[in-house]
Design an enzyme around this catalytic site. Structure first.
Site, mmCIF file in Angstrom:
data_model
loop_
_atom_site.group_PDB
_atom_site.id
_atom_site.type_symbol
_atom_site.label_atom_id
_atom_site.label_comp_id
_atom_site.label_asym_id
_atom_site.label_seq_id
_atom_site.Cartn_x
_atom_site.Cartn_y
_atom_site.Cartn_z
ATOM 1 N N GLU A 83 45.362 18.000 -45.502
ATOM 2 C CA GLU A 83 44.828 17.184 -44.417
ATOM 3 C C GLU A 83 45.747 16.011 -44.099
ATOM 4 O O GLU A 83 46.170 15.277 -44.986
ATOM 5 C CB GLU A 83 43.429 16.685 -44.763
ATOM 6 C CG GLU A 83 42.408 17.790 -44.986
ATOM 7 C CD GLU A 83 42.127 18.621 -43.732
ATOM 8 O OE1 GLU A 83 42.546 18.200 -42.619
ATOM 9 O OE2 GLU A 83 41.487 19.683 -43.867
ATOM 10 N N ARG A 93 26.830 17.746 -39.233
ATOM 11 C CA ARG A 93 26.175 18.894 -38.608
ATOM 12 C C ARG A 93 24.957 19.336 -39.404
ATOM 13 O O ARG A 93 23.975 19.841 -38.842
ATOM 14 C CB ARG A 93 27.182 20.048 -38.488
ATOM 15 C CG ARG A 93 26.651 21.325 -37.858
ATOM 16 C CD ARG A 93 27.732 22.391 -37.783
ATOM 17 N NE ARG A 93 28.303 22.683 -39.084
ATOM 18 C CZ ARG A 93 27.762 23.551 -39.971
ATOM 19 N NH1 ARG A 93 26.626 24.181 -39.684
ATOM 20 N NH2 ARG A 93 28.359 23.777 -41.121
ATOM 21 N N CYS A 146 33.538 15.327 -46.938
ATOM 22 C CA CYS A 146 34.960 15.400 -47.307
ATOM 23 C C CYS A 146 35.764 14.332 -46.584
ATOM 24 O O CYS A 146 36.544 13.592 -47.195
ATOM 25 C CB CYS A 146 35.524 16.783 -46.998
ATOM 26 S SG CYS A 146 35.007 18.085 -48.127
ATOM 27 N N HIS A 172 41.662 20.739 -48.430
ATOM 28 C CA HIS A 172 40.509 21.628 -48.296
ATOM 29 C C HIS A 172 40.866 23.012 -48.838
ATOM 30 O O HIS A 172 41.990 23.493 -48.626
ATOM 31 C CB HIS A 172 40.097 21.771 -46.826
ATOM 32 C CG HIS A 172 39.054 20.785 -46.400
ATOM 33 N ND1 HIS A 172 39.218 19.914 -45.349
ATOM 34 C CD2 HIS A 172 37.806 20.550 -46.897
ATOM 35 C CE1 HIS A 172 38.133 19.179 -45.207
ATOM 36 N NE2 HIS A 172 37.260 19.541 -46.131
#
Length: 215
Positions: A83, A93, A146, A172
């Site tokens: 990342e 979400r 995360c 990830h």
């Protein structure tokens, strides 16, 4: 002779109805091993907005690492995702493991909009590709726990003088095969994290890569 400072590697507990989290499975496998003489210390973070950063800060204070590799599960991705940037937004979400579901909330009030990783992600990508591990540089860490931890880590490293020599970031990892597809075997995830950690320890300045050199 001074003992080399440790590498802190974090993973999360299962969430979203999953019975396992490959990030924590991999961290458990790495805990107690050594990379370039540095001990690897694994720590589990809760998949909660409220508790994850507190646990991270406690691990930082306890172990005073030279390098921090946070890891997290990214269902739907087929490669290790290095990342690039953490953003100051929580926008969930689904609820976290404590039932919290923030919408368009800052990770830290009044802090910068984003932080870039201090890991040499291009050099890490080259090392992983050379080792035959599927990997990519990712431009989004999402807006769930995360990213929340990634942003809080980078804020800590940028603002607390105790960590001025500590580098860190987020990787990830895909699902394990038993969780669904796309996936990656646990042994391959563990191998990839070892390669990434070794490259990060050995590389002080990141490399530049021509566009399209590694897909």
């Amino acid at each position: 002779m001074a003992v080399p400072a440790p590498v802190l590697v974090t993973g999360f507990d299962p969430f979203g109805g999953q019975s396992v989290n490959p990030s924590w499975q991999a961290v458990q496998a790495l805990h107690g091993t050594h990379i370039l003489g540095h001990p690897l210390i694994g720590a589990q973070l809760p998949t909660t907005f409220a508790g994850s950063v507190q646990a991270l800060r406690e691990s930082l204070r306890q172990h005073r690492p030279t390098l921090v590799l946070c890891t997290g599960q990214a269902g739907g991705r087929a490669r290790l995702s290095l990342e690039r940037v953490a953003i100051n937004v929580d926008d969930a979400r689904i609820p976290d493991n404590a039932g919290a579901q923030p919408v368009d909330a800052p990770v830290i009030d009044g802090a910068p909009a984003a932080y870039f990783t201090t890991l040499p992600i291009k050099a890490m990508l080259a090392a992983l590709t050379h080792a035959g591990i599927e990997a990519e540089v990712s431009q989004t860490a999402g807006t769930f726990v995360c990213n929340h931890v990634f942003y809080a880590l980078m804020h800590e490293l940028a603002t607390d003088p105790r960590w001025r020599k500590t580098r860190g970031g987020l990787i990830h990892v895909p699902f394990l095969p038993e969780q669904g597809q796309p996936s990656m075997r646990l042994a391959r995830i563990v191998q990839g994290l070892k390669v990434a950690a070794e490259c990060a320890l050995a590389t002080r300045r990141d490399i530049r890569m021509e566009a399209g050199a590694i897909s």
